[in-house]
Structure formats: C-alpha cells, structure tokens
Design a protein around this motif. Structure first.
Motif: not given
Length: 261
Positions: A189-191, A194-195, A223
């Motif tokens: 998951e791309s998120e 980012r995190k 991302a």
C-alpha cells in the motif's frame, strides 16, 4: 555488471530483507522449519513464564477471530486439571501455529511467538542470520556517502534486529538508522511509504526502496518513492514487462552514489 545511478535527491535507502539482503532460502529452509521442529518443546519448557502465556493468549484471541475460516484450530482455556489437559492444550497451540504457517499468515500473534522462539535460537547460536556477501560492504559505502539506511520488512522489528544482530557477518545493527514493519502499514500500500517518509523526516522522493517484489515496488512508486527491484538467486521470476519497466540490480554493488563521482 550493470550500474544504477542513485538519483541526486535520494537521502535514504530503504531495504527489504527476504530476497534483498537475505536469501529467501534462509527464511524458508532455516527460520520457518525451526519453528515447526521446536514449537512444542518450546511451549513445554516456557509454559509457566509470563511472556509465553501472553503469546498463548494472543494466539487464542486470534484463533477466535479465525473460527469461521476453513481448518482453523481453536485454543481452549486452561482449567488447571492436570498434565493430560496441559498436553492437549499445548497440542492445540502447536496445531494452530502449523495451520497459520501453512497459509503463510502474517498475524501479530504468530509473529510474536515466532520472534520469541527465534530470539532464543539466535542467542544460543542455533541460528545465524544469513546475509548476502555484498550487503555489508555496500551499506558501509552508502553511509560514507551520507546516506541513511533503513529496513522495511513484514517480519517484526524484533525479528529484524535478531537477524542482523546475530548474523553471519556478526552484529551489524549499527549499519541501520531505523526499522519498520507492517505496523506502519502493508508493504503493498502506497500510504505505508508516505508514513515512512514522514517518520524519517523527508519527502518520499528522497527515498530509494530496494525490494524483490514488484507489487511492493509499484506501491512505493505510487507514493513517489524511487524503486529498484533486486534479482537474487532463488527469487521469484519477473515478467518481461516487469523486467523492462523496473530498474534491476542483482547486487548492492551495482548502485552508484552521486557523491562517488
């Protein structure tokens, strides 16, 4: 040998473990078989310890959540009625662990017990974390060039630290600036990327992610993270489209640092 220039804006290198720093065979032929071969004896030996009881409680809770799944193994509560009941209870835990492992489950409950078992195995010298020979020299050069180096793996942070702390190259934990596992989010998951960037304190395009899994590379790329796919012996093959689309390296020595000019 190919050469892959690292983009000038990259400040951190994020590494997968299995198939990237470490042979897939080590996980499949050493780590997982150790659990299967030793889980019953481990439970018998450590049953009265609070850590083991926490592991069992977490597995029992997970088993309840899994009760509707085909083949799921429930773990009964202990009533304290003797040795025979204890053996049946331990066998239920063993069967549950086997069932989860047969499905390649990534549950926190399973990972926690495995991590504690591996900790004991590493500490006694029964297991040493296997590292590709190009990894340590390359990371030292990256760090000399000013790069931060992080690990992101589906294995728990504790399991990661054991592998690198008790490795075939000795204790190499000093080479890493931090560790991430799936508590930050799934690797597909791309998120999650980012995190990780936010945690590190940089933009996503300041990171280069090295992995052997195209789905993970795709998520990172979404991302705006730089990616390269690692092609090690024993890794899953890539499609022709994947080979032509992604930057590929077969060794960490193929990365060319901007400051190396």
């Amino acid at each position: 040998m190919g050469v892959l220039p690292v983009p000038a804006e990259v400040r951190a290198i994020l590494l997968d473990i299995e198939g990237t720093t470490t042979p897939i065979s080590f996980v499949q032929e050493t780590l997982f078989p150790y659990i299967k071969d030793n889980v019953k004896e481990y439970l018998r030996t450590h049953w009265e310890e609070e850590e083991c009881q926490r592991d069992v409680r977490l597995l029992r809770k997970q088993a309840q959540e899994d009760s509707s799944l085909d083949g799921a193994v429930l773990i009964p509560l202990e009533s304290g009625s003797g040795e025979e009941e204890l053996e049946q209870l331990i066998q239920a835990v063993v069967d549950n662990v086997y069932w989860q492992m047969s499905l390649d489950r990534k549950s926190t409950a399973l990972k926690q017990l495995q991590g504690h078992m591996w900790r004991a195995a590493y500490a006694t010298g029964h297991i040493k974390g296997e590292i590709f020979e190009d990894v340590v020299p390359a990371i030292r050069k990256w760090r000399e060039a000013g790069m931060k180096v992080y690990i992101y793996s589906s294995g728990s942070i504790e399991a990661q630290k054991l592998l690198f702390g008790y490795s075939t190259e000795g204790d190499i934990l000093e080479l890493f600036d931090g560790h991430f596992d799936t508590k930050i989010g799934p690797k597909v998951e791309s998120e999650s990327y980012r995190k990780i960037a936010a945690t590190i304190g940089c933009a996503t395009n300041n990171i280069l992610f090295l992995t052997d899994v195209p789905r993970e590379a795709s998520a990172a790329e979404e991302a705006d993270t730089h990616v390269a796919v690692v092609t090690r012996p024993g890794n899953a093959g890539l499609t022709d489209d994947e080979k032509s689309y992604y930057s590929l390296i077969s060794s960490f020595t193929e990365l060319f640092m901007p400051s190396s000019t």
